[in-house]
Design a protein around this motif. Structure first.
Motif, PDB file in Angstrom:
ATOM      1  N   HIS A 175       0.874  -1.168   0.000  1.00  0.00           N
ATOM      2  CA  HIS A 175       0.000   0.000   0.000  1.00  0.00           C
ATOM      3  C   HIS A 175       0.913   1.221   0.000  1.00  0.00           C
ATOM      4  O   HIS A 175       1.658   1.437   0.963  1.00  0.00           O
ATOM      5  N   CYS A 176       0.873   1.980  -1.081  1.00  0.00           N
ATOM      6  CA  CYS A 176       1.674   3.202  -1.180  1.00  0.00           C
ATOM      7  C   CYS A 176       0.728   4.388  -1.038  1.00  0.00           C
ATOM      8  O   CYS A 176       0.034   4.760  -1.984  1.00  0.00           O
ATOM      9  N   ASP A 177       0.681   4.961   0.146  1.00  0.00           N
ATOM     10  CA  ASP A 177      -0.278   6.012   0.434  1.00  0.00           C
ATOM     11  C   ASP A 177      -0.077   7.197  -0.501  1.00  0.00           C
ATOM     12  O   ASP A 177       1.012   7.753  -0.579  1.00  0.00           O
ATOM     13  N   LYS A 178      -1.127   7.546  -1.238  1.00  0.00           N
ATOM     14  CA  LYS A 178      -1.090   8.643  -2.216  1.00  0.00           C
ATOM     15  C   LYS A 178       0.017   8.447  -3.252  1.00  0.00           C
ATOM     16  O   LYS A 178       0.488   9.406  -3.867  1.00  0.00           O
ATOM     17  N   GLY A 179       0.433   7.189  -3.460  1.00  0.00           N
ATOM     18  CA  GLY A 179       1.458   6.903  -4.455  1.00  0.00           C
ATOM     19  C   GLY A 179       2.867   7.266  -4.032  1.00  0.00           C
ATOM     20  O   GLY A 179       3.764   7.376  -4.878  1.00  0.00           O
ATOM     21  N   THR A 180       3.099   7.429  -2.729  1.00  0.00           N
ATOM     22  CA  THR A 180       4.428   7.804  -2.234  1.00  0.00           C
ATOM     23  C   THR A 180       5.195   6.576  -1.750  1.00  0.00           C
ATOM     24  O   THR A 180       4.645   5.490  -1.609  1.00  0.00           O
ATOM     25  N   MET A 181       6.466   6.755  -1.489  1.00  0.00           N
ATOM     26  CA  MET A 181       7.358   5.793  -0.830  1.00  0.00           C
ATOM     27  C   MET A 181       7.710   4.582  -1.691  1.00  0.00           C
ATOM     28  O   MET A 181       8.154   3.552  -1.178  1.00  0.00           O
ATOM     29  N   PRO A 203       0.302  10.388 -10.396  1.00  0.00           N
ATOM     30  CA  PRO A 203       0.366  10.210 -11.854  1.00  0.00           C
ATOM     31  C   PRO A 203       1.523  10.953 -12.512  1.00  0.00           C
ATOM     32  O   PRO A 203       1.344  11.777 -13.404  1.00  0.00           O
ATOM     33  N   ASP A 204       2.724  10.626 -12.064  1.00  0.00           N
ATOM     34  CA  ASP A 204       3.954  11.225 -12.581  1.00  0.00           C
ATOM     35  C   ASP A 204       4.681  10.152 -13.382  1.00  0.00           C
ATOM     36  O   ASP A 204       5.281   9.229 -12.805  1.00  0.00           O
ATOM     37  N   ALA A 205       4.626  10.249 -14.695  1.00  0.00           N
ATOM     38  CA  ALA A 205       5.170   9.187 -15.545  1.00  0.00           C
ATOM     39  C   ALA A 205       6.660   8.973 -15.307  1.00  0.00           C
ATOM     40  O   ALA A 205       7.140   7.834 -15.329  1.00  0.00           O
ATOM     41  N   GLY A 206       7.408  10.036 -15.092  1.00  0.00           N
ATOM     42  CA  GLY A 206       8.837   9.886 -14.858  1.00  0.00           C
ATOM     43  C   GLY A 206       9.131   9.134 -13.576  1.00  0.00           C
ATOM     44  O   GLY A 206      10.012   8.265 -13.531  1.00  0.00           O
ATOM     45  N   TYR A 207       8.378   9.464 -12.536  1.00  0.00           N
ATOM     46  CA  TYR A 207       8.545   8.773 -11.252  1.00  0.00           C
ATOM     47  C   TYR A 207       8.189   7.297 -11.380  1.00  0.00           C
ATOM     48  O   TYR A 207       8.929   6.420 -10.925  1.00  0.00           O
ATOM     49  N   LEU A 208       7.069   7.007 -12.020  1.00  0.00           N
ATOM     50  CA  LEU A 208       6.649   5.620 -12.170  1.00  0.00           C
ATOM     51  C   LEU A 208       7.637   4.834 -13.033  1.00  0.00           C
ATOM     52  O   LEU A 208       7.926   3.668 -12.752  1.00  0.00           O
ATOM     53  N   ALA A 209       8.152   5.470 -14.063  1.00  0.00           N
ATOM     54  CA  ALA A 209       9.147   4.793 -14.902  1.00  0.00           C
ATOM     55  C   ALA A 209      10.392   4.445 -14.096  1.00  0.00           C
ATOM     56  O   ALA A 209      10.967   3.366 -14.258  1.00  0.00           O
ATOM     57  N   SER A 210      10.801   5.337 -13.210  1.00  0.00           N
ATOM     58  CA  SER A 210      12.008   5.066 -12.418  1.00  0.00           C
ATOM     59  C   SER A 210      11.807   3.866 -11.499  1.00  0.00           C
ATOM     60  O   SER A 210      12.759   3.128 -11.205  1.00  0.00           O
ATOM     61  N   LEU A 211      10.576   3.641 -11.039  1.00  0.00           N
ATOM     62  CA  LEU A 211      10.276   2.471 -10.212  1.00  0.00           C
ATOM     63  C   LEU A 211      10.256   1.206 -11.059  1.00  0.00           C
ATOM     64  O   LEU A 211      10.812   0.171 -10.676  1.00  0.00           O
ATOM     65  N   ALA A 212       9.605   1.277 -12.215  1.00  0.00           N
ATOM     66  CA  ALA A 212       9.533   0.117 -13.094  1.00  0.00           C
ATOM     67  C   ALA A 212      10.907  -0.298 -13.589  1.00  0.00           C
ATOM     68  O   ALA A 212      11.195  -1.495 -13.734  1.00  0.00           O
ATOM     69  N   SER A 232      -8.540   9.318 -17.903  1.00  0.00           N
ATOM     70  CA  SER A 232      -7.605   9.796 -18.925  1.00  0.00           C
ATOM     71  C   SER A 232      -6.192   9.922 -18.369  1.00  0.00           C
ATOM     72  O   SER A 232      -5.212   9.725 -19.113  1.00  0.00           O
ATOM     73  N   ASP A 233      -6.072  10.241 -17.084  1.00  0.00           N
ATOM     74  CA  ASP A 233      -4.742  10.299 -16.468  1.00  0.00           C
ATOM     75  C   ASP A 233      -4.059   8.937 -16.538  1.00  0.00           C
ATOM     76  O   ASP A 233      -2.848   8.853 -16.809  1.00  0.00           O
ATOM     77  N   ILE A 234      -4.818   7.877 -16.267  1.00  0.00           N
ATOM     78  CA  ILE A 234      -4.246   6.537 -16.240  1.00  0.00           C
ATOM     79  C   ILE A 234      -3.925   6.070 -17.654  1.00  0.00           C
ATOM     80  O   ILE A 234      -2.891   5.433 -17.890  1.00  0.00           O
ATOM     81  N   VAL A 235      -4.787   6.385 -18.615  1.00  0.00           N
ATOM     82  CA  VAL A 235      -4.504   6.043 -20.011  1.00  0.00           C
ATOM     83  C   VAL A 235      -3.191   6.697 -20.446  1.00  0.00           C
ATOM     84  O   VAL A 235      -2.332   6.060 -21.082  1.00  0.00           O
ATOM     85  N   ALA A 236      -3.013   7.961 -20.083  1.00  0.00           N
ATOM     86  CA  ALA A 236      -1.779   8.665 -20.450  1.00  0.00           C
ATOM     87  C   ALA A 236      -0.561   8.038 -19.788  1.00  0.00           C
ATOM     88  O   ALA A 236       0.516   7.930 -20.415  1.00  0.00           O
ATOM     89  N   LEU A 237      -0.690   7.600 -18.535  1.00  0.00           N
ATOM     90  CA  LEU A 237       0.421   6.948 -17.858  1.00  0.00           C
ATOM     91  C   LEU A 237       0.781   5.631 -18.537  1.00  0.00           C
ATOM     92  O   LEU A 237       1.960   5.320 -18.738  1.00  0.00           O
ATOM     93  N   VAL A 238      -0.226   4.840 -18.868  1.00  0.00           N
ATOM     94  CA  VAL A 238       0.028   3.568 -19.549  1.00  0.00           C
ATOM     95  C   VAL A 238       0.736   3.815 -20.873  1.00  0.00           C
ATOM     96  O   VAL A 238       1.711   3.126 -21.218  1.00  0.00           O
ATOM     97  N   GLU A 239       0.272   4.795 -21.603  1.00  0.00           N
ATOM     98  CA  GLU A 239       0.883   5.111 -22.888  1.00  0.00           C
ATOM     99  C   GLU A 239       2.339   5.537 -22.711  1.00  0.00           C
ATOM    100  O   GLU A 239       3.228   5.091 -23.452  1.00  0.00           O
TER     101      GLU A 239
END
Length: 306
Positions: A175-181, A203-212, A232-239
């Protein structure tokens, strides 16, 4: 590789929701918020059956210890519907457990041993509140660990979860509260598979990419819950992540942990939303193969026993 479900190990999960709640029957959550009470087998059957007609095959049931987890009801649901149900052991945020709870007092090895036994021998029908343990034939297939908002759980708990995961070969789901940590959890756990839940709340694509790029699985469980932001935010992140070659790190779920989210109980959007509404949006954006991988191949890899 096989995945541990409440009815036994299976070789193929099929279309999988990676973060869901089907039963929360009491304890902290229900006492403080009646909308969290999910204790109806019939309602769960209705919700699941509707999604199965669209292709759903498996659900990772993320209700942890201390939240009214019910191995008995999970097994009954799986038997009634044929759904593959992957249950979790482990914990939500430590602040949700009273000062007297054993997680605040037991040693790393003692906590790890209790978690490992839930995976190898069977989950306790009483949620390990003790002193008697009544083993269910249902075994857990993952270990949950929750971080707070910009705050890690205690070091002792992190070490115990990591030790149990390494001992049993199951993944750690967070569980990452508010997408942090996200990075902090990866640094602290040092295990081979970590699934970062609620990570799309940031919904920060750069941050999520660094985790992946570090090998984490990203569980996007916000679709349909528009109060947290549009799909639409999630579609953009997936893309964006797919464009970086990171589509193999994505998982999808809905986290419908309230009565008011279930059509069978008078709410919405319901379990059908992901397959009926969100996946078609991905397909329309040219991301159909990414969606298929996230729901099937990625989920199989993320939750397989090592």
């Amino acid at each position: 590789m096989s995945v541990r479900t409440v009815l036994g190990d299976v070789e193929e999960l099929g279309v999988t929701y990676a973060h869901e709640h089907l039963f929360m029957t009491g304890d902290w959550a229900v006492r403080n918020e009646p909308d969290y009470r999910l204790d109806s087998l019939e309602a769960a059957v209705e919700e699941v059956a509707a999604a199965q007609r669209l292709g759903l095959s498996a659900v990772v049931e993320m209700t942890p210890l201390g939240f009214g987890r019910s191995p008995r009801l999970m097994r009954a649901l799986a038997e009634r519907t044929g759904l593959h149900v992957v249950a979790v052991t482990g914990f939500h945020k430590s602040t949700y457990y009273s000062d007297a709870h054993w997680l605040h007092h037991y040693t790393v090895d003692e906590i790890a041993g209790l978690l490992a036994a839930e995976i190898e021998a069977g989950m306790d029908e009483f949620g390990l509140v003790g002193p008697i343990i009544r083993r269910s034939p249902a075994r857990a297939g993952a270990i949950k660990l929750a971080a707070g908002y910009h705050r890690l759980p205690g070091e002792r708990l992190i070490k115990a979860v990591a030790e149990a995961a390494q001992r049993t070969g199951v993944p750690v789901v967070t569980h990452c509260d508010k997408g942090t940590m996200g990075h902090e959890l990866l640094d602290a756990l040092q295990v081979d598979r970590v699934i970062l839940g609620h990570i799309d709340h940031n919904p920060d694509a750069g941050y999520l990419a660094s985790l992946a790029e570090r090998g984490a699985y990203l569980a996007f469980d916000r679709p349909g819950r528009i109060k947290y932001g549009p799909d639409s935010d999630i579609v953009a992140l997936v893309e964006a992540l797919a464009a970086r070659g990171l589509g193999d790190r994505l998982l999808f779920g809905m986290d419908l942990a309230r009565r008011s989210y279930w059509p069978s109980l008078g709410g919405g959007p319901g379990l059908t939303y992901l397959l009926e509404r969100f996946v078609p949006r991905l397909e329309a954006a040219g991301l159909g193969e990414v969606a298929k991988a996230a729901l099937i191949g990625n989920a199989q890899a993320a939750f397989s026993l090592r």
